[in-house]
Every structure is written in C-alpha cells, then in structure tokens.
Design an enzyme around this catalytic site. Structure first.
Site, PDB file in Angstrom:
ATOM      1  N   LYS A   1       0.840  -1.199   0.000  1.00 38.48           N
ATOM      2  CA  LYS A   1       0.000   0.000   0.000  1.00 38.48           C
ATOM      3  C   LYS A   1       0.882   1.258   0.000  1.00 38.48           C
ATOM      4  O   LYS A   1       0.601   2.229  -0.698  1.00 38.48           O
ATOM      5  CB  LYS A   1      -0.944  -0.016   1.216  1.00 38.48           C
ATOM      6  CG  LYS A   1      -2.059  -1.043   1.026  1.00 38.48           C
ATOM      7  CD  LYS A   1      -2.851  -1.379   2.273  1.00 38.48           C
ATOM      8  CE  LYS A   1      -3.785  -2.547   1.960  1.00 38.48           C
ATOM      9  NZ  LYS A   1      -4.519  -3.048   3.110  1.00 38.48           N
TER      10      LYS A   1
ATOM     11  N   GLN B   1      -4.931  -1.968   9.176  1.00 39.02           N
ATOM     12  CA  GLN B   1      -4.750  -3.275   8.545  1.00 39.02           C
ATOM     13  C   GLN B   1      -5.407  -4.356   9.414  1.00 39.02           C
ATOM     14  O   GLN B   1      -5.115  -4.475  10.593  1.00 39.02           O
ATOM     15  CB  GLN B   1      -3.239  -3.550   8.369  1.00 39.02           C
ATOM     16  CG  GLN B   1      -2.916  -4.800   7.610  1.00 39.02           C
ATOM     17  CD  GLN B   1      -3.420  -4.776   6.165  1.00 39.02           C
ATOM     18  OE1 GLN B   1      -3.278  -3.791   5.459  1.00 39.02           O
ATOM     19  NE2 GLN B   1      -4.042  -5.861   5.747  1.00 39.02           N
TER      20      GLN B   1
ATOM     21  N   ASP C   1     -11.162   2.350   3.208  1.00 38.91           N
ATOM     22  CA  ASP C   1     -11.441   0.913   3.034  1.00 38.91           C
ATOM     23  C   ASP C   1     -12.933   0.668   2.746  1.00 38.91           C
ATOM     24  O   ASP C   1     -13.310  -0.406   2.307  1.00 38.91           O
ATOM     25  CB  ASP C   1     -11.062   0.140   4.313  1.00 38.91           C
ATOM     26  CG  ASP C   1      -9.728  -0.584   4.170  1.00 38.91           C
ATOM     27  OD1 ASP C   1      -9.299  -0.807   3.017  1.00 38.91           O
ATOM     28  OD2 ASP C   1      -9.132  -0.928   5.209  1.00 38.91           O
TER      29      ASP C   1
END
Ligand code: NDP
Length: 276
Positions: free
Chosen positions: A49, A93, A116
C-alpha cells in the site's frame, strides 16, 4: 477460447491514470496506515500500500504499533488522525489482535476518511445508492468487468460468499449495475445448480480450488477472489483454474487477477478522499 482477465495490467492502467490526475490537478493527499503487531502477511500488504501511494504521487504515514497495544490506545490514535487535516485517508490493517474489537475500530474511523469503505455509513450509502467509499475488492471487480467489456446489465450474477468486505458489497454493486443477483453461502442448498445458472460467477469462499467445472455454465465469466498459498509455495484461488478455464468465456487468474485491483481501488479512494 477463454479470455484471461489481466488484473495486473488493468490495475496498472488505473494507477497510471491516478498518477496523471494527481500531477495535473496538484492533488495533495496522505494515507495513514496503522498496523498492530507484526503479522508477516499484514506487513507485506502494508508495504504494498505504501509503494502504491509512492507510485501515484501521494503521501503515506505508517503507524507500526506493537502487538500489545491496547484498544484504547488504538482508538486514541484514530481520533488524532480523524482530527488531523493533513491526513485524508485512514486504514487499519486487519485483522487486529484478538484483544481489540475490530468493529469498534472500524466504527471509529471518520466516514470522510474511510478509504477501506468498511464503516457502517459507507456500507449504508452503498446500500441506498448514495455517494461514498466502496469496499476496494468488490469495487475492483466491477472495474475488471467494465474494462474487459463485460456487461453486467440484465445478467444472472451469482456471488458465493456473504462477508462484509467482499460478498455483501459485491452483491450490492452488481445490483447497482443492473445485474440479477443471487448470494450463496455455507447454508445454501444445491450450490452447483445455482452456480450453473450464472452468466457471471463471483467466488469468495476462502476454500482452495473448491469451484470446479461442475459449478460453471458453458461460456460464463468467472471471477476468483480467493487467495491461498499451496504446499508447493505457489498461490491458488477458490476456483480450480485448470479445470474451469476452458468452460468460461473469461476468467481471472490467481495471482494477477482480483488481488492487484484491491490496492488500485484503495488508491482511487485515497484520491477521492483528498477531493472531499
Ligand atoms: P470469509 O471467510 O469472511 O467469508 C467466506 C464466505 O464463504 C462466507 O460467507 C461463507 O458462508 C462462505 N462459504 C464458506 N464455505 C462455503 C461453502 N462450502 N459453500 C458456500 N459458501 C461457503 O472470507 P472473505 O469474504 O473475507 O474472503 C474470501 C476469500 O477471498 C478468501 O480466500 C480471502 O483470502 C480472499 N480475499 C482476497 C482479497 C483480494 O484482494 N484478492 C481480498 C479479500 C479477501 P457463511 O457466511 O455461511 O459462513
């Protein structure tokens, strides 16, 4: 002859378009990535990322917290990042260690920075057709289909899996694109018959090579979300690719199919966050 849907190529095209947009429009954005603990797979995802941010020309700030970080400490950091005007997107995460409540973490991220697309407000917006962040993997699958000239409208779409991050948002996005959608799960009866109806079959089960040609209608499009490392070290999906491929009109490989799209769509969301 089936068409191989090249997620690596399509994700690079998307990232190149974003890179151009960021440069042309002088977009300044920073993604904050929080990792709790040092799970090796999570570290790889976080690293990828960060690399993607660099590639498209936006900033990233990594917060690598020790495994024993308390829920309170993590929520406090999220509050600080929510209040920080220099941070446009926040990502924790997953999975987080067991002593931390994942739901509380997801709910604490500001919906304006929820790149997200996991926050209940983002999911609600998707559900009622309002603008908002969409979960990256299913959004990436829609891009894969569109950029491969595969029409969704009017098609019989079957999604196997009903998780909050893949199956459910996938079904909503297919519906938004005028597909006729069936969602299957572990309690579905006669899975094979339902899958055999699908013009577009999306597989997100988490079981290596479970879907064989017995589940696939001749000429269907098959999208494989699963990712597993086999004993020989190679990766495979939830679909038995070699058995299924010749029965499809188009199929995604693993690796190089859905996987790279997830990060590309995260970058789309980061740029969107900067514009909001
Ligand atoms: P989950 O484990 O959260 O969900 C799996 C779903 O599959 C559940 O809804 C479950 O049903 C259903 N299922 C399990 N067994 C069967 C069965 N025998 N028949 C029918 N349905 C079944 O997984 P995720 O959605 O998070 O992920 C799915 C896969 O995709 C995993 O392999 C994961 O690693 C991969 N993945 C890949 C990503 C990428 O970027 N490429 C991103 C995210 C995930 P029930 O609800 O009844 O339990």
């Amino acid at each position: 002859m089936y068409k191989l849907i090249d997620g690596k190529l399509i994700s690079t095209q998307i990232k190149d378009e974003l890179k151009q947009k960021v440069a042309d429009e002088h977009i300044r954005a920073t993604l904050a990535v929080i990792q709790v603990g040092n799970d090796p797979a999570s570290s790889v995802y976080v690293g990828n990322k960060k690399k993607a941010c660099e590639y498209i020309g936006i900033g990233s700030a990594a917060y690598e917290l020790p495994e024993e970080t308390s829920e309170e400490e993590l929520l406090k950091l999220i509050d600080e990042l929510n209040a920080d005007d220099d941070v446009n997107g926040i990502l924790v995460q997953l999975p987080v260690p067991k002593h931390i409540d994942e739901k509380k973490v997801i709910n604490r991220i500001s919906p304006l920075k929820d790149v997200d697309g996991f926050h209940p407000e983002s999911v609600g917006n998707l559900c009622i057709g309002q603008e908002g962040f969409v979960s990256c993997t299913p959004a990436g699958i829609i891009e894969l289909l569109k950029r491969s000239d595969i029409d969704i409208e009017g098609k019989e779409c079957v999604v196997i899996g009903r998780s909050n991050i893949v199956g459910k948002p996938m079904a909503l996005l297919l519906l938004k694109n005028n597909g006729t959608v069936t969602v299957c799960h572990s309690k579905t009866r006669d899975l094979k018959t339902i899958c055999k109806r699908a013009d577009i079959l999306i597989v997100a089960i988490g079981k290596p090579k479970m879907i064989t040609s017995e589940y696939v209608k001749e000429g269907a499009v098959v999208i494989d979300v699963g990712i597993h490392r086999m004993e020989n070290g190679k990766l495979c999906g939830d679909v038995d690719f070699d058995d299924v491929k010749d029965h499809t009109s188009a199929i995604t490989p693993v690796p190089g199919g859905v996987g790279p799209m997830t990060i590309a769509m995260l970058m789309v969301n980061c740029v969107k966050a900067a514009n909001r």
